[in-house]
Enzyme design. Structure first.
Site, PDB file in Angstrom:
ATOM      1  N   HIS A  63      41.001  33.220  43.725  1.00 25.14           N
ATOM      2  CA  HIS A  63      42.270  33.926  43.825  1.00 25.14           C
ATOM      3  C   HIS A  63      42.183  34.994  44.907  1.00 25.14           C
ATOM      4  CE1 HIS A  63      39.927  36.429  41.075  1.00 25.14           C
ATOM      5  NE2 HIS A  63      40.805  37.421  41.229  1.00 25.14           N
ATOM      6  N   ASP A  67      38.363  41.818  45.630  1.00 26.79           N
ATOM      7  CA  ASP A  67      36.949  41.715  45.256  1.00 26.79           C
ATOM      8  C   ASP A  67      36.448  40.272  45.297  1.00 26.79           C
ATOM      9  OD1 ASP A  67      38.677  41.383  42.999  1.00 26.79           O
ATOM     10  OD2 ASP A  67      36.996  41.620  41.622  1.00 26.79           O
ATOM     11  N   HIS A  68      37.334  39.344  45.643  1.00 26.35           N
ATOM     12  CA  HIS A  68      36.938  37.944  45.766  1.00 26.35           C
ATOM     13  C   HIS A  68      37.089  37.405  47.191  1.00 26.35           C
ATOM     14  CE1 HIS A  68      36.658  37.055  41.346  1.00 26.35           C
ATOM     15  NE2 HIS A  68      37.310  38.209  41.344  1.00 26.35           N
ATOM     16  N   HIS A 140      46.029  34.860  35.221  1.00 25.65           N
ATOM     17  CA  HIS A 140      45.630  36.150  35.773  1.00 25.65           C
ATOM     18  C   HIS A 140      46.861  36.798  36.408  1.00 25.65           C
ATOM     19  CE1 HIS A 140      42.709  39.078  36.876  1.00 25.65           C
ATOM     20  NE2 HIS A 140      42.748  38.840  38.174  1.00 25.65           N
ATOM     21  N   HIS A 269      31.080  38.654  36.501  1.00 23.86           N
ATOM     22  CA  HIS A 269      32.247  39.522  36.687  1.00 23.86           C
ATOM     23  C   HIS A 269      32.237  40.620  35.625  1.00 23.86           C
ATOM     24  CE1 HIS A 269      36.530  40.620  37.371  1.00 23.86           C
ATOM     25  NE2 HIS A 269      36.303  40.129  38.598  1.00 23.86           N
TER      26      HIS A 269
END
EC number: 3.1.26.11
Length: 306
Positions: A63, A67-68, A140, A269
């Site tokens: 996604h 942070d990804h 999410h 995570h």
């Protein structure tokens, strides 16, 4: 095949954990590495591991939260400097192409290789003679995907002992028999290679999820996986908070692993509120529901199928 956890934290880097990135190393299977998510400073973590960017074949983004993905521009640039010249494919939600192309264009970055973008929808997103990859929506704050990587069954091993017992000498004929060919031997005998090949070797299944709260689509993605990688941002008694922030708890991840009949669960995570000692408590908690659980730390390596 092994998983290398380059970052295992949630949201922001902490002293003990970088943000999310996971490498699936398949050097023996296809001489390649696949990357799942690429949080800030992933390329620094790569330098501390045995991962070679020149071997990077595919990147799967779960996604579009920072942070990804914030590590992507730097890592893609560094791949050029480390001898990466083969095409690279990036899979992810709508917007991933715009994000990468804009970052590279505005920074004046020129790559030595071509990037192919696949902005995905649920279903099969990649298949060749070795692997099948499917994706499905999770739950999410933004669109978030889970990935299921299925290694196709491999041909059984050639039974060399049986061949020798039948008077077949080792040599080039072994390769033909391994290919399942019918071969005429020097003494005139005709033998079928299929009669000397063992049972097919079952391929491995790895399920890697992006950020999510409990959702029904998880079960099919995780079903019978050798390894399920699932977020565990919060401890079990914070289920209400996890739901509000659209994340999962240790107990929710473990409950899914049990229901899906997976062989091993790896928690990642992890919120920065949990230091190394507190993380151990998260693991103990998950094990009360699903015994074969591990918690990932940065640079941890897990063999698939062990």
């Amino acid at each position: 095949m092994e998983l290398v956890f380059l970052g295992t934290g949630a949201g922001v880097p902490s002293r003990g954990r970088n943000v999310t990135s996971i490498a699936l190393s398949m050097l023996n299977e296809r001489n390649a590495i696949w990357l799942f998510d690429c949080g800030e400073a992933t390329q620094h973590q790569v330098l501390r591991s045995h991962i070679k960017l020149s071997k990077l074949e595919k990147i799967f983004i779960t996604h579009m939260h920072g942070d990804h993905i914030f590590g992507l521009p730097g890592l893609l640039s560094s791949r050029s400097f480390q001898g990466g010249d083969s095409d690279l494919t990036i899979y992810g939600p709508a917007g991933i192409a715009e994000y990468v192309e804009t970052s590279l264009r505005l920074s004046g970055t020129r790559l030595t290789y071509k990037i192919n973008f696949e902005e995905i929808e649920p279903g099969v997103i990649f298949e060749d003679e070795m692997f099948l990859v499917t994706a499905d929506d999770l739950d999410h704050g933004v669109r978030s995907f889970g990935y299921r990587i299925v290694e196709k069954d491999k041909q059984g091993a050639l039974n060399a002992e049986k061949l020798k017992a039948d008077g077949v000498e080792a040599g080039p004929v072994f390769q033909k028999l391994k290919n399942g060919e019918i071969v005429t031997l020097a003494d005139g005998r005709v033998i079928d290679g299929k009669n000397y090949i063992g049972e097919p070797q079952k391929g491995k299944i790895v399920s890697i999820f992006g950020d999510t709260r409990e959702t029904v689509s998880e079960l099919e993605l995780a079903l019978n996986a050798d390894i399920l990688v699932h977020e565990a941002t919060f401890e079990g008694d914070k289920a209400k908070m996890a739901g509000e922030y659209m994340h999962s708890t240790t107990l929710q991840a473990a409950t899914l692993a049990k229901a899906a009949n997976v062989k091993k669960l790896i928690l990642t995570h992890i919120s920065s509120r949990y230091d190394r000692d507190a993380s151990k408590e998260l693991l103990i908690e998950a094990k009360t529901v699903f015994e074969n659980t591990e918690i990932a730390y940065d640079l941890a390596v897990f063999q698939v199928g062990e």
